[in-house]
Design a protein around this motif. Structure first.
Motif, PDB file in Angstrom:
ATOM      1  N   GLU A 156      -4.820  84.831 -55.502  1.00 41.29           N
ATOM      2  CA  GLU A 156      -3.553  85.221 -54.883  1.00 41.29           C
ATOM      3  C   GLU A 156      -2.350  84.688 -55.647  1.00 41.29           C
ATOM      4  N   ASN A 157      -2.596  83.763 -56.581  1.00 44.29           N
ATOM      5  CA  ASN A 157      -1.534  83.106 -57.335  1.00 44.29           C
ATOM      6  C   ASN A 157      -0.520  82.454 -56.395  1.00 44.29           C
ATOM      7  N   LYS A 158      -1.048  81.747 -55.356  1.00 48.28           N
ATOM      8  CA  LYS A 158      -0.211  81.112 -54.348  1.00 48.28           C
ATOM      9  C   LYS A 158      -0.760  79.741 -53.971  1.00 48.28           C
ATOM     10  N   VAL A 159       0.125  78.925 -53.403  1.00 44.95           N
ATOM     11  CA  VAL A 159      -0.233  77.591 -52.926  1.00 44.95           C
ATOM     12  C   VAL A 159      -0.158  77.599 -51.407  1.00 44.95           C
ATOM     13  N   ARG A 160      -1.175  77.001 -50.782  1.00 46.78           N
ATOM     14  CA  ARG A 160      -1.151  76.879 -49.321  1.00 46.78           C
ATOM     15  C   ARG A 160      -1.807  75.574 -48.913  1.00 46.78           C
ATOM     16  N   ARG A 161      -1.564  75.214 -47.652  1.00 44.07           N
ATOM     17  CA  ARG A 161      -2.230  74.031 -47.111  1.00 44.07           C
ATOM     18  C   ARG A 161      -3.574  74.457 -46.530  1.00 44.07           C
ATOM     19  N   LEU A 162      -4.478  73.511 -46.435  1.00 47.60           N
ATOM     20  CA  LEU A 162      -5.758  73.799 -45.814  1.00 47.60           C
ATOM     21  C   LEU A 162      -5.557  74.000 -44.318  1.00 47.60           C
ATOM     22  N   THR A 163      -6.378  74.833 -43.723  1.00 52.28           N
ATOM     23  CA  THR A 163      -6.298  75.108 -42.290  1.00 52.28           C
ATOM     24  C   THR A 163      -7.145  74.090 -41.524  1.00 52.28           C
ATOM     25  N   PRO A 164      -6.928  73.975 -40.208  1.00 51.54           N
ATOM     26  CA  PRO A 164      -7.788  73.083 -39.428  1.00 51.54           C
ATOM     27  C   PRO A 164      -9.277  73.455 -39.532  1.00 51.54           C
ATOM     28  N   LEU A 165      -9.596  74.735 -39.594  1.00 46.20           N
ATOM     29  CA  LEU A 165     -10.989  75.154 -39.746  1.00 46.20           C
ATOM     30  C   LEU A 165     -11.562  74.647 -41.070  1.00 46.20           C
ATOM     31  N   GLU A 166     -10.772  74.696 -42.121  1.00 46.22           N
ATOM     32  CA  GLU A 166     -11.228  74.197 -43.420  1.00 46.22           C
ATOM     33  C   GLU A 166     -11.411  72.680 -43.384  1.00 46.22           C
ATOM     34  N   TYR A 167     -10.557  71.985 -42.656  1.00 45.10           N
ATOM     35  CA  TYR A 167     -10.750  70.536 -42.450  1.00 45.10           C
ATOM     36  C   TYR A 167     -12.066  70.294 -41.713  1.00 45.10           C
ATOM     37  N   GLU A 168     -12.351  71.097 -40.695  1.00 42.00           N
ATOM     38  CA  GLU A 168     -13.626  70.943 -39.972  1.00 42.00           C
ATOM     39  C   GLU A 168     -14.804  71.146 -40.909  1.00 42.00           C
ATOM     40  N   ARG A 169     -14.721  72.147 -41.746  1.00 41.80           N
ATOM     41  CA  ARG A 169     -15.814  72.418 -42.693  1.00 41.80           C
ATOM     42  C   ARG A 169     -15.993  71.251 -43.659  1.00 41.80           C
ATOM     43  N   LEU A 170     -14.908  70.680 -44.139  1.00 42.28           N
ATOM     44  CA  LEU A 170     -14.995  69.534 -45.053  1.00 42.28           C
ATOM     45  C   LEU A 170     -15.600  68.318 -44.373  1.00 42.28           C
ATOM     46  N   GLN A 171     -15.314  68.139 -43.093  1.00 42.97           N
ATOM     47  CA  GLN A 171     -15.849  66.999 -42.348  1.00 42.97           C
ATOM     48  C   GLN A 171     -17.229  67.308 -41.764  1.00 42.97           C
ATOM     49  N   THR A 172     -17.725  68.489 -41.994  1.00 46.20           N
ATOM     50  CA  THR A 172     -19.033  68.980 -41.532  1.00 46.20           C
ATOM     51  C   THR A 172     -19.200  68.859 -40.016  1.00 46.20           C
ATOM     52  N   VAL A 173     -18.109  69.036 -39.287  1.00 49.46           N
ATOM     53  CA  VAL A 173     -18.210  69.161 -37.830  1.00 49.46           C
ATOM     54  C   VAL A 173     -18.386  70.644 -37.525  1.00 49.46           C
ATOM     55  N   PRO A 174     -18.920  71.008 -36.365  1.00 48.74           N
ATOM     56  CA  PRO A 174     -19.084  72.432 -36.048  1.00 48.74           C
ATOM     57  C   PRO A 174     -17.737  73.159 -36.078  1.00 48.74           C
ATOM     58  N   GLU A 175     -17.748  74.388 -36.585  1.00 49.38           N
ATOM     59  CA  GLU A 175     -16.519  75.180 -36.631  1.00 49.38           C
ATOM     60  C   GLU A 175     -15.978  75.371 -35.221  1.00 49.38           C
ATOM     61  N   GLY A 176     -14.687  75.132 -35.049  1.00 52.40           N
ATOM     62  CA  GLY A 176     -14.050  75.243 -33.748  1.00 52.40           C
ATOM     63  C   GLY A 176     -14.148  73.985 -32.909  1.00 52.40           C
ATOM     64  N   TYR A 177     -14.735  72.949 -33.430  1.00 53.67           N
ATOM     65  CA  TYR A 177     -14.946  71.703 -32.683  1.00 53.67           C
ATOM     66  C   TYR A 177     -13.642  71.111 -32.152  1.00 53.67           C
ATOM     67  N   THR A 178     -12.559  71.261 -32.896  1.00 53.38           N
ATOM     68  CA  THR A 178     -11.284  70.676 -32.466  1.00 53.38           C
ATOM     69  C   THR A 178     -10.347  71.688 -31.816  1.00 53.38           C
ATOM     70  N   GLU A 179     -10.828  72.909 -31.593  1.00 56.29           N
ATOM     71  CA  GLU A 179      -9.978  73.910 -30.930  1.00 56.29           C
ATOM     72  C   GLU A 179      -9.605  73.435 -29.539  1.00 56.29           C
ATOM     73  N   GLY A 180      -8.485  73.905 -29.043  1.00 53.55           N
ATOM     74  CA  GLY A 180      -8.079  73.553 -27.691  1.00 53.55           C
ATOM     75  C   GLY A 180      -7.021  72.477 -27.647  1.00 53.55           C
ATOM     76  N   VAL A 181      -6.673  71.922 -28.799  1.00 57.38           N
ATOM     77  CA  VAL A 181      -5.579  70.956 -28.871  1.00 57.38           C
ATOM     78  C   VAL A 181      -4.573  71.467 -29.912  1.00 57.38           C
ATOM     79  N   ALA A 182      -3.387  70.901 -29.900  1.00 59.47           N
ATOM     80  CA  ALA A 182      -2.346  71.316 -30.842  1.00 59.47           C
ATOM     81  C   ALA A 182      -2.832  71.153 -32.282  1.00 59.47           C
ATOM     82  N   GLU A 183      -2.372  72.026 -33.153  1.00 60.14           N
ATOM     83  CA  GLU A 183      -2.813  72.011 -34.551  1.00 60.14           C
ATOM     84  C   GLU A 183      -2.592  70.661 -35.229  1.00 60.14           C
ATOM     85  N   GLY A 184      -1.444  70.037 -34.975  1.00 55.52           N
ATOM     86  CA  GLY A 184      -1.180  68.720 -35.569  1.00 55.52           C
ATOM     87  C   GLY A 184      -2.201  67.688 -35.138  1.00 55.52           C
ATOM     88  N   HIS A 185      -2.619  67.764 -33.883  1.00 56.89           N
ATOM     89  CA  HIS A 185      -3.639  66.836 -33.385  1.00 56.89           C
ATOM     90  C   HIS A 185      -4.993  67.125 -34.032  1.00 56.89           C
TER      91      HIS A 185
END
Length: 129
Positions: free
Chosen positions: A78-107
């Motif tokens: 895409e020739n663009k810069v972006r921040r990682l999403t919360p889902l991508e953070y979950e994948r990096l931490q190997t927690v189940p996808e959606g594990y942190t859903e239900g709270v504010a994105e910053g949290h």
């Protein structure tokens, strides 16, 4: 994926990411041969300007309490810069996808940055009797 395999950012990236995750700021010239491919032109600390190569491992995740603290990645196709999403953070931490859903994105970023990588802890604990 086992602990012995190298998980790169490209392995965990979402394909269709909302516009809000992309940066409009300009950046230094690219060097795609390095782990840090560029730095965004931001008025902040050098560490927070870093943009990582999607073909390398991610830097250590930390809690993101304000500012530009989320990890940034250069998306070559895409020739663009972006921040990682919360889902991508979950994948990096190997927690189940959606594990942190239900709270504010910053949290979500804070919980995952303050947390442990599940597969690493499971590996360590596998040696206990």
């Amino acid at each position: 994926m086992s602990l012995n395999e190298m998980l790169t950012l490209k392995d965990i990236l979402e394909q269709n990411v909302a516009r809000k995750y992309y940066y409009e700021q300009t950046y230094e010239p690219l060097d795609l041969s390095k782990k840090i491919v560029t730095r965004l032109h931001l008025n902040t600390h050098d560490l927070l300007k870093r943009v990582y190569n999607e073909n390398n491992k991610c830097a250590t995740l930390t809690a993101c309490r304000g500012g530009y603290k989320q990890k940034k990645v250069y998306i070559e196709r895409e020739n663009k810069v972006r921040r990682l999403t919360p889902l991508e953070y979950e994948r990096l931490q190997t927690v189940p996808e959606g594990y942190t859903e239900g709270v504010a994105e910053g949290h979500r970023y804070n919980m995952l940055g303050d947390g442990w990588t599940v597969d690493v802890i499971a590996h360590i604990l596998s040696y206990m009797k």
